[in-house]
Design a protein around this motif. Structure first.
Motif, short mmCIF file in Angstrom:
data_model
loop_
_atom_site.label_atom_id
_atom_site.label_comp_id
_atom_site.label_asym_id
_atom_site.label_seq_id
_atom_site.Cartn_x
_atom_site.Cartn_y
_atom_site.Cartn_z
N SER A 18 0.85 -1.19 0.00
CA SER A 18 0.00 0.00 0.00
C SER A 18 0.88 1.24 0.00
O SER A 18 1.85 1.32 0.76
N ASN A 44 -0.40 -5.20 -8.27
CA ASN A 44 -1.33 -5.41 -7.15
C ASN A 44 -1.16 -4.38 -6.04
O ASN A 44 -1.34 -4.68 -4.86
N THR A 46 -1.95 -0.94 -3.82
CA THR A 46 -3.03 -0.05 -3.38
C THR A 46 -2.45 1.35 -3.25
O THR A 46 -1.43 1.53 -2.59
N ASP A 69 -4.42 -2.47 -7.88
CA ASP A 69 -5.62 -3.24 -7.57
C ASP A 69 -6.70 -2.36 -6.96
O ASP A 69 -7.89 -2.61 -7.12
N LYS A 70 -6.24 -1.33 -6.21
CA LYS A 70 -7.20 -0.50 -5.48
C LYS A 70 -6.70 0.93 -5.38
O LYS A 70 -5.50 1.17 -5.26
N VAL A 72 -7.70 4.55 -3.23
CA VAL A 72 -8.48 5.30 -2.25
C VAL A 72 -8.19 6.77 -2.53
O VAL A 72 -7.06 7.22 -2.38
N MET A 86 -12.57 1.03 -13.33
CA MET A 86 -13.53 0.83 -12.24
C MET A 86 -14.82 0.22 -12.75
O MET A 86 -15.34 -0.75 -12.19
N LEU A 91 -10.47 -2.43 -11.32
CA LEU A 91 -9.85 -1.60 -10.31
C LEU A 91 -10.89 -1.22 -9.27
O LEU A 91 -11.94 -0.67 -9.60
N ALA A 92 -10.59 -1.53 -8.00
CA ALA A 92 -11.47 -1.13 -6.91
C ALA A 92 -11.18 0.32 -6.56
O ALA A 92 -10.02 0.70 -6.39
N VAL A 93 -12.22 1.13 -6.47
CA VAL A 93 -12.07 2.54 -6.16
C VAL A 93 -12.92 2.89 -4.95
O VAL A 93 -14.14 2.67 -4.96
N ASP A 94 -12.26 3.40 -3.92
CA ASP A 94 -12.95 3.85 -2.71
C ASP A 94 -12.88 5.37 -2.71
O ASP A 94 -11.82 5.95 -2.50
#
Length: 215
Positions: A18, A44, A46, A69-70, A72, A86, A91-94
């Motif tokens: 991360s 991978n 974050t 991978d992500k 934020v 996304m 792709l995970a998006v917070d």
């Protein structure tokens, strides 16, 4: 604090790590570190940052390279590649409100469990979060954020790792330097100790683990 090459700095970052990355639409982002992450083919990851910049700039290079991978972030509005990944589920998006995001990071740096904020109450933002009433007003409990590495861009650094920034390129950089296990800093100029006046130091040397050489 050690002075190392950009290649060795990025080699320390494992796949799946991360990263907090400084910058606001690419301003104040350590481009050399980003370029080396792409070159070394890291995967991978974050990324926690204000935004994903735009295609071909800053964090946008990591998005295009499939390194993430992500994410934020507070917004992705100027990077259509982030939006496309996304929507495609790649792709995970917070998405976190900007003020809430930086305060969660600040809490992580200060050793706090989180912050209370009214931002997002009564909206989709409150889904799955605890809410408390203080003097008749609702607040969300937003937990602190920390990361494995901070990638910081300074304007001037000295050889002990004291950092100073210029104008809006400062943005998230000093705060993320407090909220990660390892801080890797790059600077446009590296000067002898004593050149930076003590009251101009924004990030003191004890926070910086590695300074990327300009060779």
């Amino acid at each position: 604090m050690k002075v190392i090459s950009v290649k060795d700095a990025v080699a320390m970052i494992p796949n799946g790590a991360s990263l907090m990355v400084g910058g606001f639409m690419g301003v104040g982002t350590p481009e050399r570190l980003i370029d080396e992450i792409v070159r070394q083919g890291k995967r991978n990851l974050t990324v926690i940052a204000n935004d994903t910049a735009m295609p071909g700039r800053g964090i946008g290079k990591l998005v295009a390279a499939g390194s993430l991978d992500k994410v934020v972030a507070s917004h992705i509005g100027l990077n259509p590649e982030t939006q496309q990944q996304m929507i495609a589920g790649k792709l995970a998006v917070d998405l976190v409100p900007q003020g809430t995001l930086i305060e969660r990071i600040r809490a992580g740096g200060f050793g706090l469990g989180g912050v209370l904020t009214p931002t997002g109450v009564g909206t989709i933002v409150e889904k799955g979060k605890r809410k408390v009433d203080i003097d008749g007003k609702d607040y969300l409990i937003e937990t602190a954020i920390r990361a494995d590495y901070a990638l910081v861009q300074a304007f001037v650094a000295d050889y002990t790792g004291n950092l100073t920034y210029v104008l809006t390129a400062r943005n998230f950089n000093p705060v993320i330097a407090m909220a990660t296990d390892t801080v890797i800093a790059a600077a446009e100029h590296i000067v002898p100790v004593g050149v930076i006046a003590p009251d101009h130091v924004a990030t003191p040397s004890p926070l910086v683990d590695y300074l990327v050489s300009n060779e």
